[in-house]
Scaffold this active site. Structure first.
Site, short mmCIF file in Angstrom:
data_model
loop_
_atom_site.label_atom_id
_atom_site.label_comp_id
_atom_site.label_asym_id
_atom_site.label_seq_id
_atom_site.Cartn_x
_atom_site.Cartn_y
_atom_site.Cartn_z
N CYS A 73 -9.05 16.45 -8.18
CA CYS A 73 -9.48 15.06 -8.32
C CYS A 73 -7.78 14.38 -7.61
CB CYS A 73 -9.13 14.96 -9.77
SG CYS A 73 -7.74 15.57 -10.62
N GLU A 108 -2.06 22.34 -11.42
CA GLU A 108 -1.25 21.52 -10.55
C GLU A 108 0.14 22.20 -10.58
OE1 GLU A 108 -1.32 17.39 -12.36
OE2 GLU A 108 -1.47 18.44 -14.30
N HIS A 144 -2.85 -5.14 -9.98
CA HIS A 144 -3.99 -5.93 -10.33
C HIS A 144 -4.76 -6.71 -9.09
CE1 HIS A 144 -3.03 -5.60 -15.00
NE2 HIS A 144 -3.84 -4.89 -14.44
N ASP A 167 0.61 16.87 -7.71
CA ASP A 167 1.59 17.55 -8.13
C ASP A 167 1.77 19.26 -7.60
OD1 ASP A 167 3.27 16.19 -9.84
OD2 ASP A 167 1.75 16.03 -11.41
#
Length: 592
Positions: free
Chosen positions: A511, A440, A198, A464
């Site tokens: 992606c 993947e 965060h 992956d």
């Protein structure tokens, strides 16, 4: 009173860059928590009084978080609201509250000791997970532990900066970050944390350079020690010489020029010089990151990871809560697409109550679509929520970790049941939502031509795909040096997937983190890729690269590179290509 400057030589330490930029200044060492927890282990007679103290401490911490959120909303609008809501969720989790109160009553230990013990155990559960995102949720719990113990012991935290400073700390919470005077923060340097923490998200949103050093520098440095934080390379320089300071000031000026140029071009169309249009989309871990995606003019959400929904203690991942979340995102990004990836639990994303932590080989085990098809109750709930949200924007569904046609068929059968139920209940939905699959695994890439007959689009997950192609655990430090998506075998599988999708006439995007690597962009363009999806803050740079490269030159590069046999050769060739074609972006990287 200023501390005496200690005499030492200039020292450069290489850490992890989590927010780009360069900070030059003096350290402000932030130590909000300096207690020996073993001293808290005392027996008490009046346990009900200790429970009352815990209740009051919770109220005080709630007020602190409310105040921090108000400061954030005042200074930064509401772009970080969800981060603070997530923190408050831990604080008000009824299961956690009950556990702490019960242990106070039965163990007859002080409230401070029980809070310390229980939250340490909770944080250790997350720290043991290999997945970076889940591991960094441990810092939220440790921050809550710190705030509660301070409240129980009557310790107030000093956020007062007297002059422009680089804040040095073991770790920083979101409330710590926004409580400092934003006009006096030059940068952040922490011992712990990562790119999805965060505090890192806040630092990037506020455009403050930040580095994680990883070696407990907060215990070594003192207030007013001079240092430099390089958020591009991850370098921290202690006691920099005059010549080093001069050098980094020059880099600061270059950075400002480049940043100004990127910002001025952010709304330009992403078209190559020879007329090829390229779509740059955003990957989201948290829903609030959509603000960064919109700020950087992303052309949609290419990947919304939904795993985070399953670890929020205050929000049950039921149909209604998921629907409201997907609806909100779809409305915010429309008319552009939002691609919602169904839950990818398992592997490195173990979540108590859902997955099995004692799997002998979790990366090859019960994860993603395998988990979902076994737990159709969970999968069906998510699909219902997505279909309900589809009427509020352009929604697509993405299935992770596909390795067989049967998995797609089973998924489609379940989707038909969901649609029939919604129709019978007269709940509106869009019937023909595109269904895509993550490519993947080598099995899917090798058979991409067959899979293209069953899927509406492909999304290549290079993280992956590289791991499974090379048989290398990307989270294992002992072999991580050999994990490289520039490996010829990985590149050939990527190209085959793109070619088969183009031949079949379906969309294909990439992606994985590879899509934001500058040296990878020309290779992917040369292979025929026209949709990239990445972490939002990489978007301006990748857009600049795309607008600087002619596809015909990228095709020549790929044809040359595909004859090479070593990753180092390929990376070097791509580096020189980018350096020649986009020299202004490499000014900072070359000099670091």
């Amino acid at each position: 009173m200023k501390s005496k400057r200690r005499i030492w030589r200039e020292v450069a330490i290489h850490g992890t860059a989590i927010s780009p930029g360069i900070a030059i200044g003096q350290a402000f060492v932030f130590k909000p928590y300096n207690i020996n927890l073993s001293e808290l282990e005392i027996q008490v007679e009046n346990t009900k009084h200790e429970v009352s103290l815990f209740t009051n401490a919770r109220k005080k911490v709630q007020e602190q978080l409310d105040y921090a959120q108000t400061v954030s909303e005042t200074n930064y609008s509401d772009q970080f609201a969800e981060i603070f809501e997530s923190q408050k969720a831990f604080l008000n989790d009824p299961v956690l509250i009950n556990e702490i109160e019960e242990k106070i009553l039965h163990s007859k230990n002080s409230a401070a000791y029980v809070v310390s013990k229980v939250l340490s155990e909770k944080s250790e559960h997350f720290i043991k997970l290999e997945n970076t995102y889940f591991k960094e949720r441990a810092y939220d719990i440790l921050d809550l532990q710190q705030k509660l113990i301070n409240a129980l012991l009557g310790i107030d935290i000093d956020y007062q900066l007297n002059n422009p400073s680089i804040v040095v700390a073991d770790m920083l919470s979101p409330s710590d970050t926004v409580n400092f005077n934003k006009n006096l923060i030059l940068g952040f340097m922490t011992d712990r944390g990562g790119i999805t923490s965060h505090a890192a998200i806040l630092a990037r949103g506020l455009r403050i350079p930040a580095v994680v050093n990883g070696i407990n520098l907060s215990r070594i440095l003192q207030n007013n020690d001079p240092l430099i934080v390089d958020g591009f390379s991850g370098t921290v320089i202690l006691n920099p010489s005059a010549s080093t300071i001069s050098y980094y000031k020059k880099l600061q000026r270059k950075q400002a020029q480049i940043q100004k140029q990127l910002e001025s071009e952010i709304k330009l169309k992403t078209v190559t010089p020879d007329g090829h249009s390229v779509k740059i989309m955003a990957n989201l871990e948290f829903a609030n990151e959509i603000n960064y995606a919109k700020k950087n003019n992303a052309q949609g959400i290419g990947l919304f990871r939904t795993e985070s929904i399953f670890i929020k203690p205050d929000v049950e991942p039921n149909e209604e809560n998921q629907y409201l979340l997907y609806k909100s995102l779809a409305e915010q990004i429309r008319p552009s697409d939002i691609i919602i990836r169904t839950i990818d639990l398992g592997g490195d994303k173990m979540v108590e109550g859902y997955t099995e932590a004692d799997e002998p080989n979790p990366f090859l085990g019960w994860r993603a679509i395998r988990f979902c098809l076994d737990r159709k109750d969970i999968f069906k709930t998510q699909l219902r929520a997505i279909y309900r949200a589809s009427v509020h924007g352009s929604v697509k569904i993405l299935i992770p970790m596909i390795s067989s046609i049967q998995e797609i068929i089973e998924t489609k059968n379940l989707i038909e049941k969901v649609k029939n139920e919604l129709e019978s209940q007269k709940i509106p939905f869009i019937s023909d939502i595109p269904l895509g699959i993550m490519v993947e695994t080598p099995a899917t890439a090798v058979s991409a031509g067959i899979f293209s007959k069953y899927a509406d689009f492909f999304s290549i997950g290079t993280n992956d795909l590289t791991q499974y192609t090379l048989a290398i655990d990307r989270t294992n430090d002992k072999v991580a040096r050999s994990y490289n998506p520039f490996n010829p075998a990985v590149l050939m599988l990527i190209e085959k997937t793109i070619k088969e999708a183009v031949k079949r006439g379906i969309e294909v995007s990439l992606c994985g983190e590879f899509s934001a690597v500058p040296e990878a962009v020309p290779l992917l363009l040369g292979m025929g890729l026209r949709i990239f999806s990445m972490t939002p803050f990489f978007i301006p740079e990748v857009k600049k690269i795309v607008r600087s490269l002619a596809v015909k030159d990228c095709e020549k590069l790929w044809n040359k590179v595909k004859r090479m046999h070593q990753e180092e050769q390929i990376e070097s060739e791509c580096h020189q290509f980018i350096k020649y074609n986009v020299p202004e972006l490499f000014a900072l990287k070359e000099e670091n």
